[in-house]
Design a protein around this motif. Structure first.
Motif, PDB file in Angstrom:
ATOM      1  N   LEU A 135      44.647  38.985  39.608  1.00 41.68           N
ATOM      2  CA  LEU A 135      44.385  38.849  41.044  1.00 41.68           C
ATOM      3  C   LEU A 135      45.652  38.919  41.892  1.00 41.68           C
ATOM      4  O   LEU A 135      45.582  39.181  43.092  1.00 41.68           O
ATOM      5  CB  LEU A 135      43.698  37.508  41.326  1.00 41.68           C
ATOM      6  N   PHE A 136      46.820  38.678  41.305  1.00 39.83           N
ATOM      7  CA  PHE A 136      48.019  38.389  42.082  1.00 39.83           C
ATOM      8  C   PHE A 136      48.606  39.578  42.831  1.00 39.83           C
ATOM      9  O   PHE A 136      49.389  39.374  43.742  1.00 39.83           O
ATOM     10  CB  PHE A 136      49.097  37.749  41.208  1.00 39.83           C
ATOM     11  N   GLY A 137      48.257  40.795  42.493  1.00 37.64           N
ATOM     12  CA  GLY A 137      48.834  41.946  43.168  1.00 37.64           C
ATOM     13  C   GLY A 137      47.957  42.529  44.252  1.00 37.64           C
ATOM     14  O   GLY A 137      48.054  43.701  44.565  1.00 37.64           O
ATOM     15  N   ASP A 138      47.116  41.700  44.872  1.00 35.49           N
ATOM     16  CA  ASP A 138      46.125  42.218  45.826  1.00 35.49           C
ATOM     17  C   ASP A 138      46.613  42.300  47.267  1.00 35.49           C
ATOM     18  O   ASP A 138      45.827  42.539  48.174  1.00 35.49           O
ATOM     19  CB  ASP A 138      44.847  41.378  45.753  1.00 35.49           C
ATOM     20  N   GLY A 139      47.890  42.082  47.499  1.00 33.46           N
ATOM     21  CA  GLY A 139      48.430  42.192  48.856  1.00 33.46           C
ATOM     22  C   GLY A 139      48.311  40.925  49.679  1.00 33.46           C
ATOM     23  O   GLY A 139      48.804  40.878  50.810  1.00 33.46           O
ATOM     24  N   ARG A 140      47.651  39.908  49.174  1.00 34.06           N
ATOM     25  CA  ARG A 140      47.568  38.619  49.889  1.00 34.06           C
ATOM     26  C   ARG A 140      48.818  37.802  49.580  1.00 34.06           C
ATOM     27  O   ARG A 140      49.571  38.087  48.654  1.00 34.06           O
ATOM     28  CB  ARG A 140      46.329  37.828  49.433  1.00 34.06           C
TER      29      ARG A 140
END
Length: 187
Positions: A60-65
Motif C-alpha cells: 500500500l505504501f507507494g500509492d502517493g498518499r
C-alpha cells in the motif's frame, strides 16, 4: 486464559503460517483496505512495518498518499512521515523505524491509524505485545478521536478478549475476510 498466554498462543499460530499463506492473507487485507472508503479518503495514514509475521501492508505504501510510521522513544510513539526508498533503522524492539531526522507528523495532520494487533475482538479491543505504546497513544487527548483500524489475521479476530481499564476499542478491524466496522462505545 490471561493476556500473556493468549498473546503467546496467537503469536505461535501467526508464526506457523507458511510464507505463501502469510503473503496471500496480507494481500487480501491490503485489497480490503484499498476498497474501504474511509481508507481511500485518508490523505495521511499511519501504519507499521511488519515484524514477527504481522500482516504486511507494504504493497500500500507507494500509492502517493502521505504515510507515517512510529519510532519508539522511551514509552511513547513518535510518528514520522516516510516515503518508499527513504532509509530505515532498526529500533529497540528490532522493528524497522524511520530515521529521527524525518519530519514529525502531528495528530491534526493524521486522518487514519492502521494499528498492528496480536489479536482483536468483536468489540474492537486489541491485544498488543504488552508494552502499552498504542494504549497510551489512543488514550491521549490528541489521538483518542482519530479513526483506527486494527490489522489482524482472521484466526486472531476473537469473540472476546480480556479487557483492562486502560484498553481503548478500535473503530474497525480488517482481516483477510473483510473490514468489520464497530459500534462506537460510550466512555
Amino acid at each position: 486464559m490471561d493476556k500473556r498466554q493468549l498473546r503467546r498462543r496467537l503469536m505461535q499460530t501467526r508464526q506457523s503460517l507458511s510464507l505463501g499463506d502469510w503473503r496471500e492473507k496480507s494481500d487480501r487485507i491490503c485489497a480490503h483496505l484499498q476498497a474501504f472508503p474511509r481508507f481511500a479518503a485518508a490523505t495521511t495514514r499511519l501504519a507499521y512495518f511488519s515484524s514477527r509475521q504481522e500482516p504486511d501492508l507494504s504493497p500500500l505504501f507507494g500509492d502517493g498518499r502521505r504515510w507515517g510510521f512510529p519510532r519508539c522513544v522511551e514509552k511513547s510513539l513518535l510518528w514520522h512521515a516516510w516515503k518508499p526508498g527513504e532509509a530505515l533503522s532498526q529500533g529497540m524492539f528490532g522493528i524497522f523505524e524511520p530515521h529521527a531526522a524525518l519530519a514529525l507528523l502531528e495528530p491534526q495532520q493524521v486522518d487514519l491509524l492502521l494499528v498492528p494487533c496480536v489479536g482483536c475482538d468483536r468489540l474492537g479491543y486489541r491485544l498488543g505485545y504488552g508494552g502499552g505504546y498504542y494504549d497510551r497513544l489512543l488514550a491521549s487527548p490528541d489521538w483518542q478521536n482519530k479513526p483506527t483500524i486494527g490489522i489482524v489475521f482472521d484466526f486472531a479476530f476473537l469473540p472476546q478478549l480480556p479487557v483492562d481499564a486502560w484498553d481503548r476499542p478500535l473503530d474497525a478491524i480488517c482481516t483477510e475476510q473483510g473490514i468489520f466496522e464497530l459500534v462506537p462505545h460510550s466512555c
